[in-house]
Design a protein around this motif. Structure first.
Motif, mmCIF file in Angstrom:
data_model
loop_
_atom_site.group_PDB
_atom_site.id
_atom_site.type_symbol
_atom_site.label_atom_id
_atom_site.label_comp_id
_atom_site.label_asym_id
_atom_site.label_seq_id
_atom_site.Cartn_x
_atom_site.Cartn_y
_atom_site.Cartn_z
ATOM 1 N N ILE A 5 0.840 -1.187 0.000
ATOM 2 C CA ILE A 5 0.000 0.000 0.000
ATOM 3 C C ILE A 5 0.885 1.251 0.000
ATOM 4 C CG2 ILE A 5 -1.623 1.331 1.430
ATOM 5 C CD1 ILE A 5 -2.694 -1.471 2.325
ATOM 6 N N THR A 6 0.639 2.136 -0.968
ATOM 7 C CA THR A 6 1.402 3.381 -0.992
ATOM 8 C C THR A 6 0.551 4.507 -0.419
ATOM 9 O OG1 THR A 6 0.703 3.607 -3.262
ATOM 10 C CG2 THR A 6 2.936 2.792 -2.904
ATOM 11 N N GLN A 7 -0.733 4.531 -0.805
ATOM 12 C CA GLN A 7 -1.654 5.542 -0.281
ATOM 13 C C GLN A 7 -2.469 4.900 0.832
ATOM 14 O OE1 GLN A 7 -2.639 9.129 -1.383
ATOM 15 N NE2 GLN A 7 -3.002 8.530 0.745
ATOM 16 N N GLY A 8 -2.312 5.373 2.067
ATOM 17 C CA GLY A 8 -3.036 4.781 3.185
ATOM 18 C C GLY A 8 -4.447 5.331 3.321
ATOM 19 N N VAL A 9 -5.252 4.614 4.109
ATOM 20 C CA VAL A 9 -6.625 5.032 4.403
ATOM 21 C C VAL A 9 -6.793 4.979 5.909
ATOM 22 C CG1 VAL A 9 -9.072 4.505 4.081
ATOM 23 C CG2 VAL A 9 -7.436 3.953 2.257
ATOM 24 N N ARG A 10 -7.155 6.116 6.513
ATOM 25 C CA ARG A 10 -7.342 6.049 7.959
ATOM 26 C C ARG A 10 -8.768 6.386 8.355
ATOM 27 N NH1 ARG A 10 -5.176 11.160 11.092
ATOM 28 N NH2 ARG A 10 -5.438 12.725 9.489
ATOM 29 N N ILE A 131 -9.886 6.007 -2.468
ATOM 30 C CA ILE A 131 -8.841 6.755 -1.743
ATOM 31 C C ILE A 131 -7.459 6.273 -2.184
ATOM 32 C CG2 ILE A 131 -7.836 7.234 0.527
ATOM 33 C CD1 ILE A 131 -10.680 7.115 1.696
ATOM 34 N N GLN A 132 -7.316 4.947 -2.266
ATOM 35 C CA GLN A 132 -5.986 4.413 -2.609
ATOM 36 C C GLN A 132 -5.528 4.824 -4.003
ATOM 37 O OE1 GLN A 132 -6.260 0.231 -1.793
ATOM 38 N NE2 GLN A 132 -5.343 0.499 0.219
ATOM 39 N N ASN A 133 -6.479 4.944 -4.935
ATOM 40 C CA ASN A 133 -6.029 5.319 -6.286
ATOM 41 C C ASN A 133 -5.913 6.836 -6.459
ATOM 42 O OD1 ASN A 133 -8.529 6.397 -6.996
ATOM 43 N ND2 ASN A 133 -9.218 4.564 -8.054
ATOM 44 N N GLY A 134 -6.114 7.564 -5.371
ATOM 45 C CA GLY A 134 -5.884 9.007 -5.398
ATOM 46 C C GLY A 134 -7.057 9.836 -5.885
ATOM 47 N N ASN A 138 -11.492 12.684 1.290
ATOM 48 C CA ASN A 138 -12.394 12.470 2.429
ATOM 49 C C ASN A 138 -13.638 11.716 1.969
ATOM 50 O OD1 ASN A 138 -10.849 13.917 4.335
ATOM 51 N ND2 ASN A 138 -11.651 15.852 3.533
ATOM 52 N N VAL A 139 -13.861 10.552 2.537
ATOM 53 C CA VAL A 139 -15.013 9.740 2.114
ATOM 54 C C VAL A 139 -15.851 9.374 3.336
ATOM 55 C CG1 VAL A 139 -15.765 7.643 0.942
ATOM 56 C CG2 VAL A 139 -13.693 8.805 0.174
ATOM 57 N N LEU A 140 -17.152 9.615 3.202
ATOM 58 C CA LEU A 140 -18.096 9.270 4.265
ATOM 59 C C LEU A 140 -18.830 7.994 3.858
ATOM 60 C CD1 LEU A 140 -19.719 10.152 6.853
ATOM 61 C CD2 LEU A 140 -21.278 11.319 5.269
ATOM 62 N N LEU A 171 -13.571 8.291 6.400
ATOM 63 C CA LEU A 171 -12.250 7.816 5.975
ATOM 64 C C LEU A 171 -11.494 8.953 5.297
ATOM 65 C CD1 LEU A 171 -13.352 4.434 4.331
ATOM 66 C CD2 LEU A 171 -12.454 4.758 6.637
ATOM 67 N N GLN A 172 -10.175 8.921 5.465
ATOM 68 C CA GLN A 172 -9.358 9.979 4.846
ATOM 69 C C GLN A 172 -8.048 9.387 4.315
ATOM 70 O OE1 GLN A 172 -7.413 13.164 7.290
ATOM 71 N NE2 GLN A 172 -8.811 14.505 6.159
ATOM 72 N N ALA A 173 -7.577 9.938 3.228
ATOM 73 C CA ALA A 173 -6.270 9.524 2.695
ATOM 74 C C ALA A 173 -5.178 9.894 3.700
ATOM 75 C CB ALA A 173 -6.018 10.237 1.369
#
Ligand code: ACO
Length: 335
Positions: A5-10, A131-134, A138-140, A171-173
């Motif tokens: 994983i390069t782009q994380g999701v928290r 999110i991971q693909n950029g 911010n995702v609800l 969720l947020q990048a």
């Protein structure tokens, strides 16, 4: 999901909402031929919340969403994407856009996912891809259902099981070091769709259609309880094992098991098959019954508010239900 994983999701925050009206097993047993003893021993349910006319899916979803947004100090206009997992929308064309309008998230793209009790897990996985693909920051994700509107309240085999509610997760990048969502496993078996569904009753013939007597409608929830039970206790442990193996994680490393809150016997049977001790099971089924797409975020929000989850905890989340569909997401709690 690849492990590189390069782009994380928290996970930034969670929220939940349930209707005020509480129906206990005792109240139900005054209305239909059942008992608190039968319901509790077979399902683990004590009471459920039911949305009356003035409590809508959108209201509950908005309350849950706004809680999460306030907690994270994020304004609705900062949301890029809203995914609403529901199988009981206000509108057959989808309800996510009404949620978007209600909370004032006017820059967000919004759509529904219909996958019954697996809906929330599938929605989280979908959000993670964006999110991971950029594409989005911010995702609800909201899981909400009012299955009480689709229940035959004279059918004691199904009406005792379900309740209404909503849960949200924001969720947020983030950087890969802060990543909370480690991996997933999703499955579907459409050949067994008939074990659990709400049938569409369409126009029967041309005469019916031309006389405009029927616009089509849906029936009530029907379920083959024994088959659903067998499906859940065999497929869910497999899904969890596959997902853990793909991440080189072992059962012993799991701190919490959060399953779709369908039935206490299913939750215990899955934990037993995985050799996971019961104290690691998160459950609020007794208070809310099966709230379908809302059950996982509702229980997650409650567990977080109770301070159960600690930094670094490994969380296995699995949904299962109509379709038949089932899926697992593995989370690492890093704040
Ligand atoms: N109160 C009293 N008696 C009842 C009730 C009730 N609410 N419901 C059924 N019964 C009776 C039946 O009529 C039957 O009586 P009979 O032997 O005289 O004919 C008896 O109890 C046994 O009925 P079964 O349907 O065989 O009950 P079972 O032991 O299978 O338990 C249950 C039913 C709890 C639904 C079980 O099948 C189960 O756990 N299934 C899993 C499905 C589930 O949890 N679904 C939730 C939704 S799906 C999802 O979220 C994935």
């Amino acid at each position: 999901m690849k492990s590189s994983i390069t782009q994380g999701v928290r996970i930034l925050a969670t929220g939940s909402a349930v209707p005020d009206w509480c129906i206990s097993n005792k109240i139900l047993s005054d209305l239909i031929d059942t008992s608190d003893e039968w319901i509790f021993t077979r399902t683990g349910i004590k009471e459920r919340r039911i949305a009356l006319g003035d409590t809508s899916l959108i209201q509950m979803a908005s309350l849950a969403a706004m809680q999460a947004l306030r907690q994270a100090s994020i304004s609705p206009v900062e949301i890029d994407l809203i995914i609403l997992a529901t199988s009981s929308p206000n509108d057959l064309f989808g309800s996510a856009s009404q949620l978007q309008a209600e909370i004032g998230a006017n820059k967000a793209v919004a759509f529904d996912i219909t996958a019954a009790c697996s809906g929330f897990v599938i929605a989280i996985v979908t959000a993670t891809q964006f999110i991971q693909n950029g594409s989005y920051r911010n995702v609800l994700v909201v899981g909400a259902d009012v299955l009480s509107k689709w229940i035959d309240w004279s059918d004691r085999r199904t009406c005792v099981l379900f309740g209404d509610g909503a849960g949200a997760i924001l969720l947020q990048a983030c950087s890969s070091i802060q990543n909370n969502i480690l991996g997933f496993q999703l499955d579907t078996n459409g050949e067994k769709f008939d074990h659990l569904n709400i049938h569409y009753n369409g126009n029967k013939d041309k005469a019916d259609f031309l006389s405009a007597k029927s616009n089509g409608n849906y029936g009530y929830i029907t379920m083959n309880g024994k088959e659903v039970y067998k499906f859940a206790v065999s497929k869910v442990p497999d899904s969890i094992m596959k997902c853990l193996a793909s991440l080189n994680l072992s059962i012993e490393e799991v701190n919490w098991l959060l399953l779709h809150q369908a039935n206490k016997r299913i939750l215990h049977a899955v934990a037993d098959r995985l050799n996971i001790p019961k104290y690691k099971l998160i459950s609020n089924l007794a208070k809310y019954g099966n709230t379908s797409a809302a059950s996982i975020p509702l229980a997650l929000d409650e567990a977080i508010n109770e301070g159960k989850i600690k930094q670094g905890d490994l969380f296995v989340v699995s949904g299962f239900g109509a379709g038949l569909t089932w899926g697992t997401v593995i989370l690492k709690w890093i704040c």
